[in-house]
Enzyme design. Structure first.
Site, short mmCIF file in Angstrom:
data_model
loop_
_atom_site.label_atom_id
_atom_site.label_comp_id
_atom_site.label_asym_id
_atom_site.label_seq_id
_atom_site.Cartn_x
_atom_site.Cartn_y
_atom_site.Cartn_z
N GLY A 48 -9.07 -3.41 -10.30
CA GLY A 48 -8.58 -3.20 -11.53
C GLY A 48 -9.64 -2.57 -12.65
O GLY A 48 -9.13 -2.37 -13.79
N TRP A 50 -10.31 0.87 -12.72
CA TRP A 50 -9.74 1.80 -13.44
C TRP A 50 -8.59 1.64 -14.24
O TRP A 50 -8.55 2.40 -15.41
CB TRP A 50 -9.37 2.75 -12.47
N ASP A 86 3.12 -1.19 -0.90
CA ASP A 86 2.87 -0.11 -0.01
C ASP A 86 3.60 1.02 -0.86
O ASP A 86 4.57 1.36 -0.99
CB ASP A 86 3.22 -0.09 1.23
N ASP A 111 -8.16 5.92 -6.69
CA ASP A 111 -9.63 5.73 -6.14
C ASP A 111 -9.61 5.11 -4.86
O ASP A 111 -10.55 4.67 -4.11
CB ASP A 111 -10.54 4.95 -7.15
N LYS A 151 -9.58 10.73 -5.02
CA LYS A 151 -10.82 10.66 -4.12
C LYS A 151 -10.53 11.06 -2.98
O LYS A 151 -9.57 10.78 -2.11
CB LYS A 151 -11.44 9.45 -4.34
#
Length: 269
Positions: A48, A50, A86, A111, A151
């Site tokens: 959490g 971000w 998901d 990320d 990322k």
């Protein structure tokens, strides 16, 4: 003190759940991702960190939604919605669409990283696979002109992925935030301005000019998309060539007008 210790200690002192919060802060400082009132989706959001940064930046008027396979503990200091699921499943995407509303997201961030095997080529391939999944979700959820951060580990498949992302946005840069560990191969692709225009530069189309813009150009519409047409009057139906297609509007020039040479030739006859 190592970079890892510096940001780890700083995160504890300032109440962030993960040192990675500083990566997003640094990316935002460089790329101006967030504005007050923005709607943000964080893919792979646990634990959490971000989410905390995004919520701070968009303020109380903004919306922040995080999704992860893992449970994300409630963020007491921030109004953040979390979804456990998901992101590749339609059920989870349905919940995401409901959470952000019909207008879509202004920013989608990811990320995510694969479980590391220590085998570089495999870890890189898995990283690119995750990044592509995030890219697919971002294209579905982002509003026109929206931004995407993801990322990915450096390696042989990065260039192809980067070009695929670049093709869908106005602008792309690759960022290595100072908070990344020196030993890490991670980079962040920062894509700005999702382009959902129904036309592209070079297209030749026939349009009808319906309005006149403030600068005197005619304005035509293609599927609700505005195209500014030079040297055209309201009511004219003209053939144009698109010279620039931005997320919300484009520019075109007429290609159905006679050339000066042909006019002079006619006069000579």
């Amino acid at each position: 003190m190592s970079g890892k210790d510096e940001y780890y200690n700083k995160s504890k002192q300032q109440g962030y759940r993960a040192r990675s919060a500083y990566k997003l802060k640094q990316i935002d400082e460089e790329a101006n991702l967030f504005e007050r009132g923005d709607t943000v989706v964080d893919l792979g959001a646990a634990p959490g960190g971000w989410l905390q940064v995004a919520a701070e930046e968009v303020g109380e008027s903004g919306t922040v939604v995080g999704v992860d396979l893992q449970r994300i503990d409630d963020l007491d200091d921030h109004d953040v919605e979390t979804i456990r699921g998901d992101m590749t499943e339609e059920r989870t995407r349905h919940y995401l669409r409901e959470a952000i509303g019909e207008r879509g997201a202004d920013v989608v961030i990811s990320d995510m990283a694969p479980n590391m095997t220590g085998e570089y080529a495999l870890d890189h391939a898995r990283s690119v696979h995750l990044a592509r999944q995030a890219f697919d979700v971002a294209e579905e959820l982002l509003a026109p002109g929206g931004d995407f951060v993801v990322k990915v580990f450096q390696g042989e498949d990065l260039d192809a992925f980067r070009e695929d992302v670049r093709a869908e946005f106005e602008y792309l840069r690759t960022v290595s935030p100072p908070a990344s560990r020196d030993s890490s191969s991670e980079v962040y692709l920062v894509a700005k301005g999702l382009n959902t225009a129904p036309v592209a530069a070079g297209d030749r189309i026939e349009v009808t000019v319906e309005e006149r813009g403030d600068e005197g150009d005619g304005i035509a519409y293609v599927e609700g998309y505005s195209i500014f047409v030079s040297d055209a009057d309201v009511g004219e139906t003209v053939t144009v060539e698109v010279v620039d297609a931005k997320p919300r509007f484009g520019f075109a020039t007429r290609v159905d007008v006679g050339t000066p040479d042909s006019d002079e030739s006619d006069e000579g006859e």
